[in-house]
Design a protein around this motif. Sequence first.
Motif, PDB file in Angstrom:
ATOM      1  N   PHE A   1      14.211   5.056  -3.139  1.00  0.00           N
ATOM      2  CA  PHE A   1      12.775   4.815  -3.190  1.00  0.00           C
ATOM      3  C   PHE A   1      12.297   4.182  -1.885  1.00  0.00           C
ATOM      4  N   VAL A   2      13.028   3.172  -1.399  1.00  0.00           N
ATOM      5  CA  VAL A   2      12.619   2.527  -0.145  1.00  0.00           C
ATOM      6  C   VAL A   2      12.658   3.538   1.001  1.00  0.00           C
ATOM      7  N   THR A   3      13.625   4.449   0.974  1.00  0.00           N
ATOM      8  CA  THR A   3      13.697   5.491   2.003  1.00  0.00           C
ATOM      9  C   THR A   3      12.451   6.375   1.963  1.00  0.00           C
ATOM     10  N   LEU A   4      11.997   6.737   0.771  1.00  0.00           N
ATOM     11  CA  LEU A   4      10.753   7.513   0.641  1.00  0.00           C
ATOM     12  C   LEU A   4       9.562   6.733   1.179  1.00  0.00           C
ATOM     13  N   VAL A   5       9.516   5.436   0.876  1.00  0.00           N
ATOM     14  CA  VAL A   5       8.424   4.590   1.382  1.00  0.00           C
ATOM     15  C   VAL A   5       8.457   4.557   2.910  1.00  0.00           C
ATOM     16  N   ALA A   6       9.649   4.462   3.483  1.00  0.00           N
ATOM     17  CA  ALA A   6       9.773   4.429   4.943  1.00  0.00           C
ATOM     18  C   ALA A   6       9.272   5.728   5.558  1.00  0.00           C
ATOM     19  N   PHE A   7       9.701   6.860   4.998  1.00  0.00           N
ATOM     20  CA  PHE A   7       9.226   8.149   5.515  1.00  0.00           C
ATOM     21  C   PHE A   7       7.702   8.232   5.427  1.00  0.00           C
ATOM     22  N   HIS A   8       7.151   7.842   4.290  1.00  0.00           N
ATOM     23  CA  HIS A   8       5.699   7.900   4.084  1.00  0.00           C
ATOM     24  C   HIS A   8       4.981   6.974   5.064  1.00  0.00           C
ATOM     25  N   ALA A   9       5.530   5.771   5.254  1.00  0.00           N
ATOM     26  CA  ALA A   9       4.897   4.808   6.164  1.00  0.00           C
ATOM     27  C   ALA A   9       4.915   5.325   7.606  1.00  0.00           C
TER      28      ALA A   9
ATOM     29  N   ARG B   1       0.833  -1.211   0.000  1.00  0.00           N
ATOM     30  CA  ARG B   1       0.000   0.000   0.000  1.00  0.00           C
ATOM     31  C   ARG B   1       0.864   1.256   0.000  1.00  0.00           C
ATOM     32  N   PHE B   2       1.800   1.333   0.927  1.00  0.00           N
ATOM     33  CA  PHE B   2       2.658   2.523   1.005  1.00  0.00           C
ATOM     34  C   PHE B   2       3.546   2.651  -0.230  1.00  0.00           C
ATOM     35  N   PHE B   3       4.020   1.508  -0.726  1.00  0.00           N
ATOM     36  CA  PHE B   3       4.884   1.521  -1.908  1.00  0.00           C
ATOM     37  C   PHE B   3       4.158   2.141  -3.104  1.00  0.00           C
ATOM     38  N   PHE B   4       2.962   1.655  -3.391  1.00  0.00           N
ATOM     39  CA  PHE B   4       2.264   2.132  -4.587  1.00  0.00           C
ATOM     40  C   PHE B   4       1.696   3.537  -4.405  1.00  0.00           C
ATOM     41  N   GLU B   5       1.453   3.946  -3.160  1.00  0.00           N
ATOM     42  CA  GLU B   5       1.069   5.342  -2.954  1.00  0.00           C
ATOM     43  C   GLU B   5       2.212   6.267  -3.357  1.00  0.00           C
ATOM     44  N   VAL B   6       3.432   5.898  -2.993  1.00  0.00           N
ATOM     45  CA  VAL B   6       4.597   6.690  -3.402  1.00  0.00           C
ATOM     46  C   VAL B   6       4.792   6.610  -4.916  1.00  0.00           C
ATOM     47  N   TRP B   7       4.709   5.407  -5.457  1.00  0.00           N
ATOM     48  CA  TRP B   7       4.894   5.197  -6.901  1.00  0.00           C
ATOM     49  C   TRP B   7       3.907   6.043  -7.711  1.00  0.00           C
TER      50      TRP B   7
END
Length: 502
Positions: A148-156, A119-125
């Motif tokens: 990209f994973v760092t952005l996902v972590a921040f978003h999560a 969910r968080f991954f595709f929201e960033v994507w």
Amino acid sequence: MSSTRSYADAVDHLNSLQSNAATLDAVRASGGRLSEFAIPEMLEYLGRIGYEAEDLNALNVIHVTGTKGKGSTCAFTNSILRHVKPEWRVGLYTSPHLVAVRERIRVNGSPISEEDFARFFFEVWDRLDKNEVRAHPSTPSKPAYFRFVTLVAFHAFLSLKVDATILEVGVGGAYDSTNIVPRPTVTGVSALGIDHVGVLGKTIPEIAWQKAGIYKPGVPALTVEQPEEGMKVLEQRAAELKTASFEVVHAIPALDTIRLGLSGAHQRQNAALAVRLAQKFLSLRAGEPELPADALPPQYVAALQATRWPGRCQTVRDPAHAGTTWFLDGAHTLESLECCVRWFVSPDAALRTPPDARPRRVLVFNCTAGRTGATFLRAMLEGIEQLLQEHAREGESSGTFFDQVVFCTNVTYASGNYKGDLTSKNVHGHDLVALKVQHELADAWRTLLPSFPADRLHVLPSVEHAVNIVRQEPQPVDVLVAGSLHLVGGIIEVAGLKDVAL
């Protein structure tokens, strides 16, 4: 969520962002200058997914870097915060992962679920797809894998509203993708590995300058004891960046009296840094009275004893083969390999039985092409020889210590395929097919130990091949897996150790 937005799909999309071997060669050839674009690019990506840098201050970050021990320090710190503040939601971001990429993003000690990661991954994507406006035309549409994973972590973590975040630097410090938090709560530098000087072609002052790049104005800056030339740079940078304070964390005597959850004498330094990071953080964020530097309250002791960090000096009993014990350590520098050898060749492990009754021993090893494998192997063998002499092990030598030696790639399966989360593109295809690094390692081993039996030295194309060699050994057998965290992860996957190792 539709079937096209599964965790497996997220992993496939993420793998498409991996830097290939040619790109990594270009970064090395540039002397690292390409890394200088990481911060402006990361800030641009952050803006494109709907955040400003100041939003990250809400994560209450403990930022940790170093050339060795930073992951263990983060693990200890995470455990302390969770023991002292069990009502909190604590985020932990680390790299690399062992078996599943979602291990990098943990909340209260557990990797986020496959559903949450997807969910968080595709929201960033999707946000990046919908917002193509770029301040810097040269910025790629999508960031590379780690960014990209760092952005996902921040978003999560922002979405889950964590109370605290322990953030491990990926590489370096000043130009690392994690270094866009304007005001972390506290920052720390673990040991500066001297052997990185030769591997990275940098001096200790240059390495220290990079690491000190995570220090921030008005934020406490901590470090463990360092080589003199490195310490001077850290102190100078702390002054230049106007940190709130600069503290050198010394040994805590009480740590010598407890059994840490992570094995190895070197972990006491990491634990001491974690204790001070946690003390500073809890004082600033929770109003806890700041404790004396050498204080170790009962909650801290329990936390340090309970700390787990898979793949680092980790002993695992094979659940399906009672006589097989795996000794897993992703050690990949000279100093970490020295610690690994001292841990494995000790009265509690390899020397716990007389030579004529000891278990069989197998070494499974791999390292990245950019590192000098012969130097690593020589250091390991010299370390083994020294420890055997220290423990007066007559009739044993480094040349007879291992019964089988395996050099294999990090490819997961004998079919030549990777488990999705373990896919790696950082080795040139022709080198991988030719087993270039593995043959170089085997040649080095033969040079160092000319009398080692040829039929006990194996160059193999996959982790599954290596596990098959181990399975053919008479039990009991002790298996040391070292040189690469990716290798350790592959072993955990193929040998069926996930339930007991992770």
